[in-house]
Design an enzyme around this catalytic site. Sequence first.
Site, PDB file in Angstrom:
ATOM      1  N   LYS A 195       0.832  -1.194   0.000  1.00  0.00           N
ATOM      2  CA  LYS A 195       0.000   0.000   0.000  1.00  0.00           C
ATOM      3  C   LYS A 195       0.872   1.252   0.000  1.00  0.00           C
ATOM      4  O   LYS A 195       1.870   1.336   0.731  1.00  0.00           O
ATOM      5  CB  LYS A 195      -0.914   0.017   1.226  1.00  0.00           C
ATOM      6  N   HIS A 220     -10.284  -8.220  -7.812  1.00  0.00           N
ATOM      7  CA  HIS A 220     -10.057  -7.654  -6.487  1.00  0.00           C
ATOM      8  C   HIS A 220     -10.655  -8.517  -5.380  1.00  0.00           C
ATOM      9  O   HIS A 220     -11.822  -8.898  -5.444  1.00  0.00           O
ATOM     10  CB  HIS A 220     -10.684  -6.255  -6.428  1.00  0.00           C
TER      11      HIS A 220
END
Length: 374
Positions: free
Chosen positions: A175, A306
């Site tokens: 991230k 996803h």
Amino acid sequence: MTSDRITSVRISSVTLPLHTPISDAKVLTGRQKPMTEVALLFAEIGTESGHEGFGFGYSKRAGGPGQYAHAREIAPELIGEDPSDIDRLWTKLVWAGASVGRSGLSTQAIAAIDVALWDLKAKRAGLPLAKLIGAHRDSVRCYNTSGGFLHIPIEEVLDNTTASRERGIGGVKLKVGHPDWRVDLERVTKVREHLGDDVPLMVDANQQWDRPAAQRMCRRLEPLDLVWIEEPLDAYDHEGHAALARAFDTSIATGEMLTSVAEHAELIRAGGADIIQPDAPRIGGITQFLKLAALAEHHRLQLAPHYAMEIHLHLAATYPQEPWVEHFEWLEPLFNERMEIKDGRMLVPDRPGLGLTVSDQARAWTVDSVTVTA
């Protein structure tokens, strides 16, 4: 003529607690609070011949009660129907709730039901779901995301990447989107150095950059040989994503936040993604995912669905081009089975349907449920 009829539909709301509050760029930039739980919507469908199908959808932070309420309202529309007529039933359910639209929460409620119908159909055929649809492969490249969130200190992130690789997971996603871009660059550089040049590495900004910041960050990240840069811009900034895709060698990936095939079609038309990342529970289930996959294939796009690996493993296995599937262990307590991983790939289960059975723990986390019968 039909060989079976739906006689029962059970809709359940399940709240899965997370062991540690989760923070990505949306939290660090003040847009959201840390995530502490995942709301699940379960659908269990029974037929007069004794067959059963299971499906699920999910919501993070908000929306779970709304999905459950909508699913409860439309579930009676299935009673007496032939469970094989999945596309027609999807359309029937959409029209049952047409006043709230054909995307977003309404179709996410349908998604759990749609997945259950596909699971049931595959079980009736005695086939894994991927085989029922038509598989191109028996395993899919996988990468881990859960070990690289922004709230995790970099030393722990490095340990997590080592653990992922030792488990057999092929790639690592980190991230980014920290308010200080230097923190992002330092973390990504350290992970790349830790992994070496040959391990696939991706980053995900969770929509937190504007266009100038995204241009600068893509330029800074380009030398690190990333597989992709995910959601550098707002999910609906298709033109901005397209400009990045044209400007940089590193692939641009996006699509997880879009909630219909129509929204993805606009993204594809704009050229806004090298790698498309649909989420079956978000776009209305497997029926809609397959329509989108055909469109993505036509445009020669790569595919990396996803989240929800328990569903997307099967769907990724049916895509003609070599795809990726995202490894998240968060949902594992809900099921008695585990995904098998070997040599960087997640193996398609040989069990019929999704190959999942609901755990006792998931039943204990059930907040509410309703059963509709004939």
